[in-house]
Design an enzyme around this catalytic site. Structure first.
Site, PDB file in Angstrom:
ATOM      1  N   GLN A  89       1.122  -1.432   0.105  1.00 30.78           N
ATOM      2  CA  GLN A  89      -0.109  -0.099  -0.392  1.00 30.78           C
ATOM      3  C   GLN A  89       1.048   1.318   0.029  1.00 30.78           C
ATOM      4  OE1 GLN A  89      -2.504  -1.017   3.044  1.00 30.78           O
ATOM      5  NE2 GLN A  89      -3.465  -0.192   2.136  1.00 30.78           N
ATOM      6  N   HIS A  90       0.559   2.821  -0.212  1.00 29.44           N
ATOM      7  CA  HIS A  90       0.681   3.659  -0.281  1.00 29.44           C
ATOM      8  C   HIS A  90       1.991   4.183  -0.919  1.00 29.44           C
ATOM      9  CE1 HIS A  90      -1.733   3.154   3.322  1.00 29.44           C
ATOM     10  NE2 HIS A  90      -0.931   2.703   4.064  1.00 29.44           N
ATOM     11  N   ASP A 249      -1.930  -5.078  -0.620  1.00 29.41           N
ATOM     12  CA  ASP A 249      -1.980  -6.533   0.507  1.00 29.41           C
ATOM     13  C   ASP A 249      -2.766  -6.555   1.824  1.00 29.41           C
ATOM     14  OD1 ASP A 249      -0.773  -4.084   1.931  1.00 29.41           O
ATOM     15  OD2 ASP A 249       1.697  -4.987   1.942  1.00 29.41           O
TER      16      ASP A 249
END
Length: 511
Positions: A89-90, A249
């Site tokens: 992520q991110h 994820d």
């Protein structure tokens, strides 16, 4: 007799990519994996990868999984009909007008954007105001601050920016040529109103009034992205393959652990540590410690994230020249509580508690504890005590915990699970398929394909039938609970006392 259909799940994580090929009964026919390379020579707090490493790892891991699947005489690669991707992520993947990557991607554990996070929060009117607008707090690792960092530190690169993608969306773009984001992963950008499922334009305009034009359209996670390009499919000897929306994820691991109804908690022990649960409506934490993410089924995923789990044991393994198995054996020679030795595992800073400039600390060394078994035990315990801090907040916001389901590479460490059961005071259930993110991506692909074929089926129906458990359940040891309750109190007293020192230490390092 109808031919068997197959589905692919890809987990493009921090350390590497894993691939699974499953059939309609959830049976895994093929597995593959390949490592990722990090950009070297960066400053403290920086963590970056070139997106090309994800593509290379995708190709290698899928080829490996296909080779293994082909040992089954009934398997036909042309009968793979859908694929789903789980991604870290991110991360921020900046593309130019030609769809080319402008610079390496800043990852979820990059804390070099702490100043940009403060700038955004101050401009919007503070943390409370940000949460009012977005439904969650802005953590240092989120994508929003990375975009502002690019604008402030690399203005020439920022002027080239035309599209913002996250890691799993970039792989979807590579496969299909289409740019889009689904609710789950997009909710971790800090740019989205997670309650109304749309981009939050007031926050976006603080970074750049024109940024909204560079954000792809949001879509429900059941909607597929498109089909794999023919030239890519041909290179793997595949037919027409539907690409599901995929997701972050944690969102994919929620599916892979069957965490699609209230009361189930998933514990993920990977590079980071996460605990999350399903919610049918958004749950907002005004303390800003629990993230109100969307999940990748159309609901929500209140989530606690810590940044330091297996990265800590990998560093210890390297420093002492031990295998993970030998480290665990040595740690078991010390008693629960490690003689009062406390390890603060903030090697890469920390998200919860909010310590982006934090560093690792060993507290309580004496003649008894200054030996490897106590040090190793404190390392294992410190990681779980840190999760225990945030879990107390998560429990106050969400439905009562029925059980924990564990996943991630760290779940192979029995000692960690025993410590977690005692600290959390709850049983830990083990899954037959430990690669929950990749498995969840394959199950989402199954779900997306069935709905695309107008065979309406819920994700709950799929996970209820295909997510399986081991018989063994890790129960908390009653004699260890009082020790860990006391140690958690000491842990939660120690780290706040060092907050100013963490900041001073980072400034010292930067000289």
């Amino acid at each position: 007799m109808a031919e068997k259909l197959y589905f692919v799940g890809i987990d493009s994580g921090t350390q590497g990519t894993k691939a699974l090929i499953i059939d309609e009964k959830g049976r895994v026919l093929g597995r593959g994996k390949a490592p990722h390379q990090f950009i070297s020579g960066l400053r403290p707090g920086e963590s970056e990868q070139a997106p090309e490493t994800w593509i290379k790892a995708f190709q290698e891991s899928l080829k490996m999984a296909l080779r293994e699947a082909q040992t089954d005489k009934n398997f036909r690669s042309k009968n793979i009909v859908a694929l789903g991707i789980s991604g870290q992520q991110h991360g921020f993947v900046p593309l130019d007008k030609k769809g080319q990557v402008i610079r390496p991607a800043k990852l979820w554990n990059d804390t070099s954007t702490a100043d940009e996070t403060k700038i955004i929060l101050e401009a919007v009117g503070g943390q409370r105001r940000f949460i009012d607008l977005a439904g969650l707090n802005l953590a240092v690792g989120y994508t929003a601050s990375k975009i502002l960092w690019l604008k402030r530190h690399e203005p020439e690169n920022y002027r080239r920016l035309r599209t913002v993608l996250l890691p799993h969306n970039y792989l979807n773009f590579y496969l299909t040529g289409k740019k889009c984001l689904e609710y789950g992963d997009a909710s971790g950008t800090g740019l989205m109103d997670v309650r109304r499922l749309k981009w939050q334009e007031e926050i976006i305009k603080i970074i750049d009034p024109d940024l909204v034009e560079k954000l792809p359209a949001l879509r429900h996670p059941v909607e597929p992205v498109g089909f794999i390009k023919k030239e890519i499919a041909d290179s793997f000897n595949l037919g027409q393959i539907l690409v599901a929306s995929g997701g972050g994820d944690n969102m994919m691991a929620a599916i892979g652990t069957g965490n699609v109804t209230p009361g189930i908690f998933t514990l993920s022990l990977g590079t980071s540590g996460t605990i999350y649960t399903y919610a049918p409506k958004p749950i907002v934490d005004y303390r800003g410690e629990i993230a109100t993410f969307c999940d990748s089924t159309g609901a929500w995923l209140p989530l606690l994230c810590t940044m330091n789990v297996t990265n800590v044991t990998e560093l210890a393994k390297r420093a002492f020249g031990y295998s993970l198995q030998k480290m665990e054996r040595e740690a078991r020679k010390a008693p629960p509580g490690a003689g009062g030795l406390v390890f603060l595992p903030f090697i890469d800073g920390e998200r919860v508690p909010v310590l982006p400039l934090g560093c690792g600390v060993i507290f309580g060394l004496n003649r008894r504890t200054f030996q490897l078994p106590f040090l190793f035990r404190a390392i294992y315990e410190g990681v779980i005590l840190n999760l225990g801090y945030g879990l107390s907040r998560l429990k106050k916001l969400c439905a009562a915990t029925k059980e924990f389901r564990v996943t991630g590479g760290g779940s192979r460490c029995r000692l960690w699970l025993e410590i977690a059961a005692a600290v959390f005071q709850a049983p830990i259930r083990l899954l037959k398929e430990t690669e929950a993110a990749a498995y969840g991506a394959s199950l989402q692909a199954f779900w997306s394909y069935q709905n695309y074929q107008n065979q309406k089926i819920s994700i709950k129906e799929i996970t209820n039938g295909l997510v399986k458990f081991k018989e063994k359940v890790i129960e908390p040891k009653p004699e260890a609970i009082p020790c860990y309750q006391e140690l958690l109190i000491r842990y939660n007293s120690l780290w706040p006392a060092l907050n100013d020192e963490f900041t001073a230490h980072r400034h010292f390092q930067a000289k």
